[in-house]
Design a protein around this motif. Sequence first.
Motif, PDB file in Angstrom:
ATOM      1  N   LYS A 137      43.329  52.625  42.577  1.00 15.27           N
ATOM      2  CA  LYS A 137      43.455  51.878  42.341  1.00 15.27           C
ATOM      3  C   LYS A 137      42.513  50.883  41.346  1.00 15.27           C
ATOM      4  N   GLY A 138      41.079  51.088  42.550  1.00 15.37           N
ATOM      5  CA  GLY A 138      39.537  50.676  41.916  1.00 15.37           C
ATOM      6  C   GLY A 138      38.740  51.638  41.389  1.00 15.37           C
ATOM      7  N   GLU A 139      39.420  52.637  41.261  1.00 13.88           N
ATOM      8  CA  GLU A 139      38.330  52.701  40.172  1.00 13.88           C
ATOM      9  C   GLU A 139      39.161  53.308  39.243  1.00 13.88           C
ATOM     10  N   ILE A 140      40.444  52.420  38.562  1.00 10.13           N
ATOM     11  CA  ILE A 140      41.340  52.652  36.989  1.00 10.13           C
ATOM     12  C   ILE A 140      40.380  51.423  37.069  1.00 10.13           C
ATOM     13  N   ALA A 141      40.226  50.301  38.000  1.00 15.22           N
ATOM     14  CA  ALA A 141      40.480  48.772  37.707  1.00 15.22           C
ATOM     15  C   ALA A 141      38.804  49.210  37.008  1.00 15.22           C
ATOM     16  N   CYS A 142      37.369  50.038  37.264  1.00 13.54           N
ATOM     17  CA  CYS A 142      36.400  50.248  36.714  1.00 13.54           C
ATOM     18  C   CYS A 142      36.689  50.884  35.448  1.00 13.54           C
ATOM     19  N   ARG A 143      37.410  51.570  34.786  1.00 15.13           N
ATOM     20  CA  ARG A 143      37.075  52.150  33.969  1.00 15.13           C
ATOM     21  C   ARG A 143      37.902  51.329  32.545  1.00 15.13           C
ATOM     22  N   GLY A 144      38.890  49.881  33.346  1.00 18.48           N
ATOM     23  CA  GLY A 144      39.162  48.823  32.574  1.00 18.48           C
ATOM     24  C   GLY A 144      38.620  48.144  32.385  1.00 18.48           C
ATOM     25  N   ARG A 145      37.284  47.426  32.865  1.00 19.61           N
ATOM     26  CA  ARG A 145      35.980  46.892  33.656  1.00 19.61           C
ATOM     27  C   ARG A 145      35.268  47.086  32.020  1.00 19.61           C
ATOM     28  N   ASP A 146      35.095  48.974  31.975  1.00 21.62           N
ATOM     29  CA  ASP A 146      33.434  49.445  30.957  1.00 21.62           C
ATOM     30  C   ASP A 146      34.545  49.482  29.759  1.00 21.62           C
ATOM     31  N   LEU A 147      36.114  49.242  29.409  1.00 18.37           N
ATOM     32  CA  LEU A 147      36.918  49.229  28.392  1.00 18.37           C
ATOM     33  C   LEU A 147      36.812  48.070  27.598  1.00 18.37           C
ATOM     34  N   GLY A 148      36.939  46.930  28.720  1.00 19.15           N
ATOM     35  CA  GLY A 148      36.467  45.561  27.842  1.00 19.15           C
ATOM     36  C   GLY A 148      37.902  45.039  28.156  1.00 19.15           C
ATOM     37  N   ILE A 149      39.280  45.455  28.940  1.00 20.44           N
ATOM     38  CA  ILE A 149      40.342  45.095  29.709  1.00 20.44           C
ATOM     39  C   ILE A 149      40.632  43.470  30.134  1.00 20.44           C
ATOM     40  N   ASP A 150      40.933  42.961  29.634  1.00 19.67           N
ATOM     41  CA  ASP A 150      41.123  41.990  30.499  1.00 19.67           C
ATOM     42  C   ASP A 150      42.946  41.676  31.263  1.00 19.67           C
ATOM     43  N   TYR A 151      42.457  42.242  32.780  1.00 22.95           N
ATOM     44  CA  TYR A 151      43.414  42.269  33.362  1.00 22.95           C
ATOM     45  C   TYR A 151      44.493  41.208  33.357  1.00 22.95           C
ATOM     46  N   SER A 152      44.394  39.489  33.535  1.00 25.09           N
ATOM     47  CA  SER A 152      44.826  38.860  32.915  1.00 25.09           C
ATOM     48  C   SER A 152      45.896  39.196  32.063  1.00 25.09           C
ATOM     49  N   THR A 153      45.354  39.958  31.489  1.00 27.79           N
ATOM     50  CA  THR A 153      46.723  40.384  30.753  1.00 27.79           C
ATOM     51  C   THR A 153      47.768  41.590  30.863  1.00 27.79           C
ATOM     52  N   THR A 154      48.219  41.631  32.341  1.00 27.28           N
ATOM     53  CA  THR A 154      48.963  42.665  32.617  1.00 27.28           C
ATOM     54  C   THR A 154      49.251  42.103  34.287  1.00 27.28           C
ATOM     55  N   TYR A 155      50.470  42.521  34.933  1.00 30.68           N
ATOM     56  CA  TYR A 155      51.647  41.809  35.879  1.00 30.68           C
ATOM     57  C   TYR A 155      51.693  43.446  36.518  1.00 30.68           C
ATOM     58  N   SER A 156      51.692  42.865  38.195  1.00 25.43           N
ATOM     59  CA  SER A 156      51.572  42.706  39.052  1.00 25.43           C
ATOM     60  C   SER A 156      52.239  43.455  39.653  1.00 25.43           C
ATOM     61  N   CYS A 157      53.027  41.001  40.183  1.00 24.72           N
ATOM     62  CA  CYS A 157      53.447  41.114  41.212  1.00 24.72           C
ATOM     63  C   CYS A 157      54.768  41.925  41.393  1.00 24.72           C
ATOM     64  N   TYR A 158      55.351  42.407  43.119  1.00 26.83           N
ATOM     65  CA  TYR A 158      56.583  42.773  43.191  1.00 26.83           C
ATOM     66  C   TYR A 158      57.404  41.285  43.000  1.00 26.83           C
ATOM     67  N   LYS A 159      56.952  40.853  43.083  1.00 28.89           N
ATOM     68  CA  LYS A 159      58.127  39.677  43.452  1.00 28.89           C
ATOM     69  C   LYS A 159      58.266  39.034  41.807  1.00 28.89           C
ATOM     70  N   GLY A 160      58.330  39.320  41.231  1.00 25.66           N
ATOM     71  CA  GLY A 160      57.899  39.065  39.630  1.00 25.66           C
ATOM     72  C   GLY A 160      58.432  37.439  39.519  1.00 25.66           C
ATOM     73  N   GLY A 161      57.312  35.850  39.975  1.00 25.00           N
ATOM     74  CA  GLY A 161      57.456  34.742  39.939  1.00 25.00           C
ATOM     75  C   GLY A 161      56.612  35.315  38.488  1.00 25.00           C
ATOM     76  N   GLU A 162      56.666  33.551  38.131  1.00 26.17           N
ATOM     77  CA  GLU A 162      56.182  33.550  37.029  1.00 26.17           C
ATOM     78  C   GLU A 162      54.291  33.902  37.576  1.00 26.17           C
ATOM     79  N   LYS A 163      54.013  33.105  38.339  1.00 25.11           N
ATOM     80  CA  LYS A 163      52.682  33.480  38.535  1.00 25.11           C
ATOM     81  C   LYS A 163      52.663  34.403  40.466  1.00 25.11           C
ATOM     82  N   PRO A 164      51.892  35.732  40.161  1.00 23.28           N
ATOM     83  CA  PRO A 164      51.962  36.134  41.172  1.00 23.28           C
ATOM     84  C   PRO A 164      51.581  36.042  42.678  1.00 23.28           C
ATOM     85  N   CYS A 165      52.261  36.243  43.213  1.00 17.69           N
ATOM     86  CA  CYS A 165      52.609  35.438  45.049  1.00 17.69           C
ATOM     87  C   CYS A 165      51.386  35.968  45.689  1.00 17.69           C
TER      88      CYS A 165
END
Length: 213
Positions: free
Chosen positions: A163-191
């Motif tokens: 996943k770290g290497e994926i994040a590096c690819r996203g960084r190089d692509l200019g992806i804003d990861y704040s516009t993704t979601y990952s928390c398994y609890k599903g709250g408004e803000k990640p736990c």
Amino acid sequence: MKHSLLVLSGGMDSVTMLYEYAAEIALAVNFSYGSNHNAREREYARLHCDKLGIRLVEIDLGFMNRYFESSLLQGADAIPEGSYDDENMKSTVVPFRNGIMLSIAAGIAESSGLDTVMIASHGGDHSIYPDCRGACVEALAEAVRLGTYAGIKIIAPYTDITKGEIACRGRDLGIDYSTTYSCYKGGEKPCGKCGTCVERREALEYAGIKSDE
């Protein structure tokens, strides 16, 4: 020419694949199966498909929430906290989820005149989720090839990276990861405490990206 379908959750991995392979992706499919985080992820799947001009199909798999056993389907309090290791996260397995999704995706791909289905499972998933392992994906790919007139291919380009290497690819692509979601609890803000939040934070740190928690 665009010829591929991507299984798109709206999380870090599949959004990265959406951008990395945008020139090939004609269609993305988002599945809702009753997990805590489905709805929040789907918002970002829509956002990124709109941004890239890629058609998004949304499929309801509500039967899984009724008949399958997994802490992902039992509310936020059922989600374990701590590191993303085998025993801690095993309860989050949704039995054969990827197999079901890939089968449906293959049918949609053939019906849409496409020849390839893509999934963003990665090296960090393998020990915990049996249907993310390379051997399982390869077996599913062979079954789909044999079971479709078009010989639909299933590919998982991130199988051997972290996943770290994926994040590096996203960084190089200019992806804003704040516009993704990952928390398994599903709250408004990640736990910030569940295994997937911990893994996300570590991946962003690996890529030198400030955590959005």
